[in-house]
Design a protein around this motif. Sequence first.
Motif, mmCIF file in Angstrom:
data_model
loop_
_atom_site.group_PDB
_atom_site.id
_atom_site.type_symbol
_atom_site.label_atom_id
_atom_site.label_comp_id
_atom_site.label_asym_id
_atom_site.label_seq_id
_atom_site.Cartn_x
_atom_site.Cartn_y
_atom_site.Cartn_z
ATOM 1 N N PHE A 61 48.021 53.051 51.735
ATOM 2 C CA PHE A 61 48.402 54.434 51.442
ATOM 3 C C PHE A 61 49.442 54.398 50.333
ATOM 4 N N LEU A 62 49.333 55.331 49.417
ATOM 5 C CA LEU A 62 50.366 55.508 48.403
ATOM 6 C C LEU A 62 50.655 56.986 48.275
ATOM 7 N N MET A 63 51.848 57.274 47.806
ATOM 8 C CA MET A 63 52.158 58.650 47.450
ATOM 9 C C MET A 63 52.970 58.615 46.165
ATOM 10 N N GLY A 64 52.380 59.190 45.136
ATOM 11 C CA GLY A 64 53.085 59.353 43.884
ATOM 12 C C GLY A 64 53.850 60.664 43.910
ATOM 13 N N PHE A 65 54.735 60.816 42.948
ATOM 14 C CA PHE A 65 55.413 62.097 42.750
ATOM 15 C C PHE A 65 55.443 62.377 41.262
ATOM 16 N N PHE A 66 55.329 63.658 40.913
ATOM 17 C CA PHE A 66 55.254 64.026 39.505
ATOM 18 C C PHE A 66 56.182 65.187 39.202
ATOM 19 N N ARG A 67 57.102 64.895 38.289
ATOM 20 C CA ARG A 67 58.041 65.874 37.754
ATOM 21 C C ARG A 67 58.885 66.525 38.848
ATOM 22 N N ILE A 68 59.510 65.688 39.637
ATOM 23 C CA ILE A 68 60.401 66.156 40.699
ATOM 24 C C ILE A 68 61.841 66.135 40.166
ATOM 25 N N PRO A 69 62.637 67.156 40.488
ATOM 26 C CA PRO A 69 64.057 67.097 40.100
ATOM 27 C C PRO A 69 64.714 65.897 40.786
ATOM 28 N N TRP A 70 65.288 64.997 39.990
ATOM 29 C CA TRP A 70 65.790 63.738 40.529
ATOM 30 C C TRP A 70 67.052 63.926 41.354
ATOM 31 N N SER A 71 67.912 64.845 40.950
ATOM 32 C CA SER A 71 69.121 65.087 41.733
ATOM 33 C C SER A 71 69.549 66.540 41.588
ATOM 34 N N GLU A 72 70.315 67.005 42.555
ATOM 35 C CA GLU A 72 70.815 68.376 42.495
ATOM 36 C C GLU A 72 71.797 68.551 41.344
ATOM 37 N N ASP A 73 72.481 67.476 40.967
ATOM 38 C CA ASP A 73 73.462 67.538 39.882
ATOM 39 C C ASP A 73 72.811 67.698 38.517
ATOM 40 N N THR A 74 71.595 67.188 38.372
ATOM 41 C CA THR A 74 70.880 67.264 37.092
ATOM 42 C C THR A 74 69.471 67.796 37.320
ATOM 43 N N THR A 76 67.446 69.337 35.559
ATOM 44 C CA THR A 76 66.502 69.219 34.449
ATOM 45 C C THR A 76 66.008 67.789 34.265
ATOM 46 N N ASP A 77 66.556 66.846 35.032
ATOM 47 C CA ASP A 77 66.099 65.452 34.982
ATOM 48 C C ASP A 77 64.889 65.339 35.904
ATOM 49 N N LEU A 78 63.705 65.573 35.338
ATOM 50 C CA LEU A 78 62.450 65.534 36.098
ATOM 51 C C LEU A 78 61.822 64.156 35.943
ATOM 52 N N ARG A 79 61.482 63.539 37.070
ATOM 53 C CA ARG A 79 60.920 62.193 37.030
ATOM 54 C C ARG A 79 59.614 62.120 37.814
ATOM 55 N N SER A 80 58.869 61.082 37.516
ATOM 56 C CA SER A 80 57.600 60.815 38.185
ATOM 57 C C SER A 80 57.580 59.360 38.615
ATOM 58 N N GLY A 81 56.764 59.063 39.618
ATOM 59 C CA GLY A 81 56.660 57.672 40.031
ATOM 60 C C GLY A 81 56.016 57.467 41.373
ATOM 61 N N LEU A 82 56.372 56.347 41.981
ATOM 62 C CA LEU A 82 55.833 55.935 43.268
ATOM 63 C C LEU A 82 56.841 56.295 44.350
ATOM 64 N N TRP A 83 56.443 57.187 45.248
ATOM 65 C CA TRP A 83 57.314 57.647 46.317
ATOM 66 C C TRP A 83 57.188 56.756 47.544
ATOM 67 N N ARG A 84 55.963 56.362 47.854
ATOM 68 C CA ARG A 84 55.735 55.610 49.084
ATOM 69 C C ARG A 84 54.578 54.649 48.875
ATOM 70 N N LEU A 85 54.656 53.478 49.504
ATOM 71 C CA LEU A 85 53.574 52.496 49.454
ATOM 72 C C LEU A 85 53.515 51.772 50.789
ATOM 73 N N ASN A 86 52.383 51.882 51.459
ATOM 74 C CA ASN A 86 52.137 51.215 52.738
ATOM 75 C C ASN A 86 50.817 50.457 52.611
ATOM 76 N N ILE A 87 50.872 49.162 52.691
ATOM 77 C CA ILE A 87 49.660 48.340 52.684
ATOM 78 C C ILE A 87 49.517 47.740 54.081
ATOM 79 N N ALA A 88 48.316 47.841 54.646
ATOM 80 C CA ALA A 88 48.057 47.362 56.006
ATOM 81 C C ALA A 88 48.517 45.914 56.160
ATOM 82 N N ALA A 89 49.082 45.633 57.320
ATOM 83 C CA ALA A 89 49.677 44.319 57.595
ATOM 84 C C ALA A 89 48.727 43.171 57.263
#
Length: 155
Positions: A61-74, A76-89
């Motif tokens: 299972f993977l979950m990407g994220f796209f253009r999420i506000p990285w922090s409440e302080d900034t 306008t700092d929108l980032r994308s990437g890998l949110w979660r990665l689960n590979i079966a044991a």
Amino acid sequence: MPTPRLEKITPANLDAACELRIRPDQEHLVEPVARSLAEAYVWPGVAWPRLVYDGDDLVGFLMGFFRIPWSEDTPTDLRSGLWRLNIAADRQGRGYGRFAVRAVAEEARRRGERSIFTTWEPGQDGPEGFYLRLGFRPTGERSGGQTVGELPLVV
């Protein structure tokens, strides 16, 4: 090298997705799939959950994220990437994690991103070596106690 593919989560594969288990010694490093799907529900349009199959076998299972506000302080700092990665044991070490990261990178590149981010738990038993081997470099930031890494994308 495996021949994996991504599939969306559907009513037909939801139970199998939620039953996906990583190694017991990794459970403190990553949230279970059910938690990820709850987060995807509250972040529609940002979260990109996918299952990784090899043939008919669910391997991750993977979950990407796209253009999420990285922090409440900034906000306008929108980032994308890998949110979660689960590979079966029983499927780890066969290239499925690498495939998953590349899939998120390809989707981010398709959406016009120049880099992707991820976070990992620090420590000897964490996944830092995996992410560093894939080209992620620590940014010097921390997010929820985790190391933040960035992977530049070739455009």
